[in-house]
Each structure stands twice: as structure tokens, then as C-alpha cells.
Design a protein around this motif. Structure first.
Motif, PDB file in Angstrom:
ATOM      1  N   ALA A 150      21.877  27.235  40.759  1.00  0.00           N
ATOM      2  CA  ALA A 150      23.253  27.493  41.202  1.00  0.00           C
ATOM      3  C   ALA A 150      24.249  27.382  40.053  1.00  0.00           C
ATOM      4  CB  ALA A 150      23.643  26.542  42.334  1.00  0.00           C
ATOM      5  N   ALA A 151      23.910  28.004  38.915  1.00  0.00           N
ATOM      6  CA  ALA A 151      24.798  28.008  37.753  1.00  0.00           C
ATOM      7  C   ALA A 151      24.857  29.421  37.192  1.00  0.00           C
ATOM      8  CB  ALA A 151      24.293  27.038  36.691  1.00  0.00           C
ATOM      9  N   THR A 152      25.976  29.762  36.595  1.00  0.00           N
ATOM     10  CA  THR A 152      26.108  31.076  35.977  1.00  0.00           C
ATOM     11  C   THR A 152      25.376  31.080  34.639  1.00  0.00           C
ATOM     12  OG1 THR A 152      28.127  30.508  34.763  1.00  0.00           O
ATOM     13  CG2 THR A 152      28.388  31.323  37.025  1.00  0.00           C
ATOM     14  N   ALA A 153      25.129  32.277  34.131  1.00  0.00           N
ATOM     15  CA  ALA A 153      24.476  32.392  32.823  1.00  0.00           C
ATOM     16  C   ALA A 153      25.311  31.728  31.745  1.00  0.00           C
ATOM     17  CB  ALA A 153      24.247  33.867  32.484  1.00  0.00           C
ATOM     18  N   GLU A 154      26.638  31.847  31.877  1.00  0.00           N
ATOM     19  CA  GLU A 154      27.533  31.236  30.893  1.00  0.00           C
ATOM     20  C   GLU A 154      27.442  29.716  30.947  1.00  0.00           C
ATOM     21  OE1 GLU A 154      28.358  33.609  32.985  1.00  0.00           O
ATOM     22  OE2 GLU A 154      28.624  35.304  31.617  1.00  0.00           O
ATOM     23  N   GLU A 155      27.357  29.155  32.149  1.00  0.00           N
ATOM     24  CA  GLU A 155      27.253  27.704  32.290  1.00  0.00           C
ATOM     25  C   GLU A 155      25.932  27.194  31.723  1.00  0.00           C
ATOM     26  OE1 GLU A 155      29.878  26.820  36.337  1.00  0.00           O
ATOM     27  OE2 GLU A 155      27.809  27.528  36.508  1.00  0.00           O
ATOM     28  N   ILE A 156      24.868  27.952  31.964  1.00  0.00           N
ATOM     29  CA  ILE A 156      23.561  27.562  31.429  1.00  0.00           C
ATOM     30  C   ILE A 156      23.568  27.613  29.909  1.00  0.00           C
ATOM     31  CG2 ILE A 156      21.138  28.238  31.268  1.00  0.00           C
ATOM     32  CD1 ILE A 156      21.338  29.182  34.179  1.00  0.00           C
ATOM     33  N   ASP A 157      24.125  28.689  29.356  1.00  0.00           N
ATOM     34  CA  ASP A 157      24.188  28.822  27.892  1.00  0.00           C
ATOM     35  C   ASP A 157      24.999  27.693  27.277  1.00  0.00           C
ATOM     36  OD1 ASP A 157      22.644  31.088  27.910  1.00  0.00           O
ATOM     37  OD2 ASP A 157      24.338  32.489  27.837  1.00  0.00           O
ATOM     38  N   ALA A 158      26.124  27.358  27.894  1.00  0.00           N
ATOM     39  CA  ALA A 158      26.985  26.293  27.367  1.00  0.00           C
ATOM     40  C   ALA A 158      26.268  24.952  27.400  1.00  0.00           C
ATOM     41  CB  ALA A 158      28.288  26.223  28.157  1.00  0.00           C
ATOM     42  N   ALA A 159      25.558  24.681  28.487  1.00  0.00           N
ATOM     43  CA  ALA A 159      24.837  23.410  28.606  1.00  0.00           C
ATOM     44  C   ALA A 159      23.706  23.328  27.584  1.00  0.00           C
ATOM     45  CB  ALA A 159      24.288  23.239  30.020  1.00  0.00           C
ATOM     46  N   LEU A 160      22.962  24.432  27.424  1.00  0.00           N
ATOM     47  CA  LEU A 160      21.878  24.448  26.436  1.00  0.00           C
ATOM     48  C   LEU A 160      22.422  24.244  25.028  1.00  0.00           C
ATOM     49  CD1 LEU A 160      19.595  27.378  27.673  1.00  0.00           C
ATOM     50  CD2 LEU A 160      19.091  24.932  27.718  1.00  0.00           C
ATOM     51  N   GLU A 161      23.550  24.902  24.738  1.00  0.00           N
ATOM     52  CA  GLU A 161      24.150  24.750  23.411  1.00  0.00           C
ATOM     53  C   GLU A 161      24.532  23.300  23.158  1.00  0.00           C
ATOM     54  OE1 GLU A 161      27.974  26.365  20.801  1.00  0.00           O
ATOM     55  OE2 GLU A 161      27.544  27.214  22.774  1.00  0.00           O
ATOM     56  N   THR A 162      25.072  22.646  24.166  1.00  0.00           N
ATOM     57  CA  THR A 162      25.444  21.235  24.020  1.00  0.00           C
ATOM     58  C   THR A 162      24.216  20.368  23.818  1.00  0.00           C
ATOM     59  OG1 THR A 162      27.391  21.558  25.428  1.00  0.00           O
ATOM     60  CG2 THR A 162      26.619  19.298  25.120  1.00  0.00           C
ATOM     61  N   VAL A 163      23.179  20.618  24.602  1.00  0.00           N
ATOM     62  CA  VAL A 163      21.954  19.833  24.492  1.00  0.00           C
ATOM     63  C   VAL A 163      21.364  19.917  23.088  1.00  0.00           C
ATOM     64  CG1 VAL A 163      19.528  19.736  25.197  1.00  0.00           C
ATOM     65  CG2 VAL A 163      21.311  19.873  26.924  1.00  0.00           C
ATOM     66  N   PHE A 164      21.295  21.113  22.553  1.00  0.00           N
ATOM     67  CA  PHE A 164      20.655  21.288  21.256  1.00  0.00           C
ATOM     68  C   PHE A 164      21.596  21.026  20.086  1.00  0.00           C
ATOM     69  CE2 PHE A 164      17.826  23.757  24.011  1.00  0.00           C
ATOM     70  CZ  PHE A 164      16.622  23.171  23.661  1.00  0.00           C
TER      71      PHE A 164
END
Length: 253
Positions: A130-144
Motif C-alpha cells: 500500500a505504498a506508491t512507487a515514489e514512497e518505496i524509492d524514497a524509503a529505499l534511498e534512505t535505508v541505503f
């Protein structure tokens, strides 16, 4: 006055006395850079403590991404070999999403040992994200992007050892008393390599204290203070260039 404000004010005094740069000559960007560097000096271990506590990154309501644990990293390595195009396969990116979302759940990876089983589990997880592609990309960028304080020049030994996660976990278990399974699934891979590096750095520093040659130990405060000095030097260079109407990167003959 809090610690960050104290560092900030001392930086202003140093800029004036040592570089001849006054408060009124600072741009908004200069102020922001000084504030951030001062805050880092005031709480230099904040990021290290966050990593130790294992704080996740929010991706959507009730959904969080974790830094990759060694166990999740091992699984991703296996997945990469499953797909014909390896890490370039579109399914591999979704596998990264799955690995970050389940990094601390060993059971989530059980039985996922074929392309079909991986694809089925990954699709089901992403469908419920239940997340947008943009939200997923932003979270992954933060994680890494989360910082590891192992300096690049010092990581070779750690990363070489980390090529065999099980061996590294076993070695850390003998040196720290923390179970290997805890290292594999409850701490991030970056934290594992950092701890391994720190143990050896401490050993080298201890050897130096006993009269044997060694490298000096550095910690987050050393790096934070160094970063603050670099910010001040950059500000002084910019102000000087502005006074002479020359770009800061322009070479002089």
C-alpha cells in the motif's frame, strides 16, 4: 545554552578570528551548513546509536524497511543468481523491497529457493505494501543512505571478512558473546562489518598503548569536528572569492 548552540557560536568566533569572516557575510546556506555541522558535533553518536537500536525507515502506514541483515543479504545473493539477468532483472529490485521489509524475519525467507517461489512471495508482499512507487524509492534511498562510520579506506579487511557472513557472525560471537544468529538476523550487515572493524581497531590501539606501532583510534566526534572545520574552510573560501569577484573554483595564474 545547548551544546549545538555552543559549537555554532564557537564556529562563528573562529571564522572571525582565524578567517576574517564576519556573521553578516554568511549566506543562508552557510548558516544551515554550520548549524548541521554543529548539531553533529553536539550529538556525534546519534547515527551510530540509531543503527545499534535498529531503527527502521517508514515506507507506508504500518510498513517499515530495515537495513539489510546478513541473512537477508545472503538471500539476495542467492536470488541474484536465480535470475538470468541477475541484478538487472526487474524482479530483483522487487526482491530488494521484500528483503528490506522482512530483513529481521528469518521465517519470511524459508522456502524461497526458486525463481517461482521468490516471485510469488515478492508479489504478494508488494501488493500488500500500500505504498506508491515514489514512497518505496524514497524509503529505499534512505535505508541505503544511512551512514556507516567505517571509513572507506579502513573497510577492506571488514568487507573481505564479510564475504562469508556465517564466518563473520561466528567470529563476532566468539569475540562479543552475542549469538551468531543474533548477528545474522537482528543486526544489519553494515553494523556487523563496523563492529568487526572496531574490534580490530581497538586491538591495534591497545597494541600501540603497549608500545607496539598502531593506527590512532578515531570516533564519531573526531569525524564531526573534522567536518565542522571543513565547513568553516569552505565558507571562508567562498567569502574570499566573493570579495575578489572570482568563483570559488576559479584558478589563478
Amino acid at each position: 545554552m545547548d551544546r549545538a548552540a555552543a559549537y555554532f557560536n564557537r564556529a562563528l568566533v573562529d571564522l572571525s578570528r582565524r578567517f576574517g569572516v564576519e556573521r553578516g557575510e554568511l549566506s543562508d546556506d552557510d548558516i544551515v551548513a554550520l548549524v548541521r555541522a554543529s548539531e553533529r558535533c553536539a550529538d556525534p553518536f546519534r547515527e551510530a546509536n540509531a543503527e545499534l537500536a535498529g531503527l527502521p525507515v517508514r515506507v507506508a502506514e504500518g510498513k517499515w524497511f530495515w537495513r539489510l541483515t546478513a541473512g537477508a543479504s545472503v538471500w539476495l545473493d542467492e536470488v541474484e543468481r536465480m535470475f538470468p539477468q541477475g541484478s538487472r532483472d526487474p524482479r530483483y529490485r522487487l526482491a530488494i523491497v521484500y528483503a528490506c521489509g522482512n530483513a529481521r524475519e528469518p521465517a519470511a525467507f524459508q522456502g524461497l529457493d526458486s525463481p517461482s517461489s521468490v516471485e510469488k512471495a515478492v508479489k504478494a508482499y508488494c501488493k500488500g505494501l500500500a505504498a506508491t512507487a515514489e514512497e518505496i524509492d524514497a524509503a529505499l534511498e534512505t535505508v541505503f543512505r544511512l551512514r556507516s562510520r567505517v571509513r572507506r579506506a579502513d573497510r577492506d579487511e571488514s568487507l573481505q571478512a564479510a564475504s562469508d557472513w556465517a564466518a563473520l557472525a561466528a567470529r563476532l560471537e566468539t569475540q562479543t558473546g552475542i549469538a551468531a544468529d543474533e548477528w545474522m538476523w537482528r543486526r544489519s550487515g553494515a553494523y556487523m562489518t563496523r563492529c568487526y572493524h572496531d574490534l580490530h581497531t581497538f586491538a591495534r590501539a591497545y597494541s600501540a598503548a603497549m608500545g607496539r606501532s598502531s593506527e590512532p583510534m578515531r570516533d564519531e566526534l573526531d569525524e564531526a569536528l573534522e567536518a565542522l572545520q571543513l565547513v568553516k574552510a569552505a565558507i571562508a573560501k567562498r567569502v574570499k572569492a566573493a570579495k575578489t569577484n572570482k568563483p570559488a573554483n576559479q584558478k589563478t595564474n
